[in-house]
Structures are given as structure tokens and as C-alpha cells.
Write an enzyme that holds these catalytic residues in place. Structure first.
Site, PDB file in Angstrom:
ATOM      1  N   GLY A  47       0.780  -1.352   0.489  1.00 35.07           N
ATOM      2  CA  GLY A  47      -0.150   0.258   0.327  1.00 35.07           C
ATOM      3  C   GLY A  47       0.370   0.975  -0.136  1.00 35.07           C
ATOM      4  N   ASP A 245      -0.843   4.811  -6.191  1.00 36.29           N
ATOM      5  CA  ASP A 245       0.574   4.947  -6.137  1.00 36.29           C
ATOM      6  C   ASP A 245       1.321   6.022  -6.662  1.00 36.29           C
ATOM      7  OD1 ASP A 245      -0.615   1.522  -5.714  1.00 36.29           O
ATOM      8  OD2 ASP A 245       0.775   1.932  -4.833  1.00 36.29           O
TER       9      ASP A 245
HETATM   10  O1  MRU Z   1       1.124  -3.470  -4.524  1.00 41.83           O
HETATM   11  P1  MRU Z   1       0.542  -2.934  -2.893  1.00 41.83           P
HETATM   12  O2  MRU Z   1      -0.643  -3.920  -2.802  1.00 41.83           O
HETATM   13  O3  MRU Z   1       1.083  -2.768  -2.656  1.00 41.83           O
HETATM   14  O4  MRU Z   1      -0.732  -2.053  -3.919  1.00 41.83           O
HETATM   15  C1  MRU Z   1      -1.708  -1.332  -3.741  1.00 41.83           C
HETATM   16  C2  MRU Z   1      -2.705  -0.581  -4.375  1.00 41.83           C
HETATM   17  O5  MRU Z   1      -2.233  -0.109  -5.497  1.00 41.83           O
HETATM   18  C3  MRU Z   1      -3.298   0.734  -3.944  1.00 41.83           C
HETATM   19  O6  MRU Z   1      -4.534   0.403  -4.520  1.00 41.83           O
HETATM   20  C4  MRU Z   1      -2.751   1.705  -3.442  1.00 41.83           C
HETATM   21  O7  MRU Z   1      -1.029   1.550  -2.958  1.00 41.83           O
HETATM   22  C5  MRU Z   1      -3.481   2.817  -2.994  1.00 41.83           C
HETATM   23  S1  MRU Z   1      -3.346   2.138  -0.925  1.00 41.83           S
HETATM   24  C6  MRU Z   1      -3.682   3.863   0.068  1.00 41.83           C
END
Ligand code: MRU
Length: 354
Positions: A47, A245
Site C-alpha cells: 500500500g 500509487d
Molecule cells: O501492490 P500493492 O498492494 O502495494 O498495491 C496497492 C495499491 O495499488 C493501492 O490501491 C494503492 O497503493 C493505494 S493504497 C492507499
């Protein structure tokens, strides 16, 4: 209540291992930046905002462990540590923001305290760096609350809403970004139903988001990703909210793979598509989505589900972990500073200047 994601105490960072959720609540203890970077790379923590907060603590741990004895040593160590942390994952810019912010703090300290450090100077440095890491976390918590408030104001009564991946408390140090909007609206009695896409290949929606929604008492159902179009068409979905992200300066948004497809479906069905993300997610150096590096992850995360192989041995696999949704498909960006709509470079600049 969702368990704490990160606990920074006594030269140790305890990291909730999100790969085991929702079945097991277990923490990994790390004592240095390398351990923090590894946990980030392996997705024990994940996240965008959370990996930024972890990087800030990882930086503090490394300085505590090596206690630089001079300004030159501090400068070398700070640069090396920031680079190590930033190499953990390439797409979420909050990681770069936090590591660079810690680096800057250390470099300013080195410039103000040239030469050899006394014991008192080292203590002052460590306190300063700990304080900055805690501030990164506190700011994230406050940003989540503000985004919840702004985002909830956009939603109608009896809202049927969909989200993708996990942009909840588990992805942040607060109530979450997109899920924070849903739970804030739920607290106001506005949510009739929430749908969470399971999010292939890593199942963040199935393992994490739906777990959070259930724990918060939000009426909700889990979908596989390929059910989304049908549910949007037939179940009266009237808003979609996701996290991000990295947001380029023109509003193009990188988020978990599958987000772009949802935005295209939303536009076809005239459903508003919202992105909730704190301002450290906005990368003004990226002119548009083409400048965002998309992480490619392992084939095993696609061919295995919880240790069980689901595709033939030797199969060729693609695994882009993120995609980019063009700004033109996004109804509004929700940051801790307010709502950006229409999503244009000028409006993003105005929001950042607030
Ligand atoms: O691969 P991840 O689980 O880190 O990806 C997370 C996401 O794509 C979330 O939607 C993004 O980080 C927003 S978190 C508030």
C-alpha cells in the site's frame, strides 16, 4: 479495529505481515533499513502510503544501528540508506517521498553540525530523525481523515460503491484512502452497499479490503475482477473509488492492475470514478502517465494462489503490478487538501498550493 500495521519502538520496527491476513495476525521484527526494504519488496507490508511510512522508520532504524560519528559519515550513510529503501518498489512515489524527506533532514543536520559528533550531537540527531519518521506517519493519519471527509461529501445517499485492491487502513497508518472514504460515508449513513474486487493476482481485495469492510460493519460483497462490468451494469453501482500509487502532474494515475479497466467500464456506464490519495502520491516531476515506472513482479504470484499452482509448469506469464488510468477518465481526485475536479494540471497545482 484493524491491527497496527507498524510499531516503531526500542530500535525495532514491528511489521504486520499482510501476506498472512486475514487468517493470521503475525508481526515481523526488523532492525535495519535492509530488513524494512525486504519486507516492502516481499509485500509483507504494502500500500503506497504505508510503504512510505515504513521507509521513514527504516531510515531511522539504520541511523540508530550505525550511529554516524561525523557529518561526513552521516552524509554517506544517509545517501546509501535512502537509495536502499527506494530500490524496494518502483511505482509508489510515497516511498521516494519519505526516503528523500528523511535524507534531506539528515543532510541539513550534517551541514549544521560539521566535523566529529559528540555523544550529545548523536542523540540530538537520532531524536530528530525519529521525530521526522513519526511526523510522516502522523501526517498520513491526518490525511486519511481529511480525504474521508472530502470523499464522503461527493457520494449520494444510498450509495452503491465499488473499490479495487486495498486502499484501506492496511495500506496506510490511518483509516485508509479509498476505503476511508467508504467508511466515512458509512458513518454518515450514506452507504447502501460496497463491492470489493478480489484483485488478481495478489488478492488484496479478497484478503484485506473485504475483511476491513466487514470489520467496520459496511454491507459489502466480494467479486472476482471479471464480474465488475456485469455488477456495474446490473446492480446500480453509482460510484467507484480507488487509491493511487503515483499520480502524474496531469492527473494520469497509476494504481493496482485492473484499475484502468474499471475506469473504462465506469465511463461507459456513466458512473463517477474517484481516486483518493494523499498529496505525497502526486509526482509533479512526471509529466504524464507515460513517465511512471510500472513494476513487473514474479510469475509465481500469478501461477500460484496461496501456495497452490493454478497454471501449467513452464507457462509464460506477464505480471505488471499496476496500470495507468488517464486523467480524462477520472471524475475527481480527492486529496487531504480537497477535491480536484476536473482533473487538470492547473487544478492539481492549485490543490498542492493550498
Ligand atoms: O501492490 P500493492 O498492494 O502495494 O498495491 C496497492 C495499491 O495499488 C493501492 O490501491 C494503492 O497503493 C493505494 S493504497 C492507499
Amino acid at each position: 479495529m484493524i491491527p497496527p500495521r507498524l510499531v516503531f519502538k526500542n530500535d525495532v520496527l514491528k511489521i504486520l505481515d499482510q501476506r498472512l491476513l486475514p487468517d493470521k495476525i503475525k508481526f515481523i521484527s526488523v532492525k535495519d533499513a535492509a530488513g524494512t526494504a525486504k519486507a516492502t519488496k516481499d509485500m509483507a507490508l504494502r500500500g503506497a502510503p504505508l510503504i512510505g511510512c515504513a521507509a521513514a522508520f527504516g531510515f531511522a532504524l539504520e541511523l540508530r544501528r550505525l550511529r554516524p560519528a561525523s557529518s561526513a559519515e552521516l552524509e554517506r550513510l544517509a545517501r546509501r540508506t535512502a537509495s536502499l529503501l527506494k530500490a524496494a518498489r518502483p511505482t509508489a512515489v510515497a516511498l521516494f517521498y519519505a526516503a528523500d524527506r528523511m535524507l534531506h533532514k539528515a543532510l541539513v543536520f550534517a551541514a549544521a553540525n560539521p566535523g566529529k559528533f559528540s555523544a550529545a550531537t548523536i542523540k540530538k540527531l537520532l531524536d530528530l530523525i525519529d521525530g521526522e519518521a513519526r511526523l510522516v506517519t502522523e501526517e498520513d493519519e491526518a490525511a486519511c481523515l481529511a480525504m474521508g471527509k472530502f470523499g464522503a461529501s461527493l457520494l449520494p445517499k444510498n450509495c452503491v460503491i465499488m473499490t479495487h485492491c486495498n486502499a484501506g487502513a492496511l495500506a496506510t497508518m490511518g483509516i485508509g484512502t479509498a476505503v476511508g472514504v467508504i467508511t466515512a460515508a458509512h458513518d454518515q449513513g450514506k452507504i447502501k452497499h460496497a463491492y470489493s474486487c478480489e484483485t488478481r493476482p495478489y488478492l488484496q481485495g479478497a484478503r484485506l479490503t473485504i475483511w476491513e469492510l466487514m470489520r467496520e460493519g459496511v454491507p459489502s460483497e466480494l467479486l472476482t475482477d471479471n464480474m465488475a462490468a456485469h455488477i456495474i451494469k446490473t446492480c446500480g453501482v453509482n460510484a467507484i473509488v480507488v487509491g493511487a500509487d503515483r499520480i502524474a502532474s496531469n492527473g494520469d494515475t497509476a494504481n493496482k492492475i485492473g484499475t484502468y479497466g474499471l475506469a473504462v467500464i465506469a465511463r461507459y456506464h456513466k458512473v463517477p470514478f474517484y481516486v483518493a490519495a494523499p498529496t505525497p502520491t502526486i509526482d509533479m516531476k512526471a509529466r504524464d502517465g507515460g513517465a511512471i515506472v510500472i513494476e513487473e513482479r514474479s510469475t509465481e504470484e500469478v501461477t500460484f494462489v496461496k501456495g497452490c499452482r493454478i497454471a501449467p509448469i513452464g507457462v509464460k506469464v506477464r505480471h505488471p503490478a499496476f496500470d495507468v488510468t488517464p486523467a480524462s477518465l477520472i471524475t475527481a481526485l480527492i486529496t487531504e487538501k480537497g477535491i480536484i475536479s476536473p482533473v487538470t494540471r492547473e487544478n492539481i497545482k492549485k490543490n498542492l498550493a493550498k
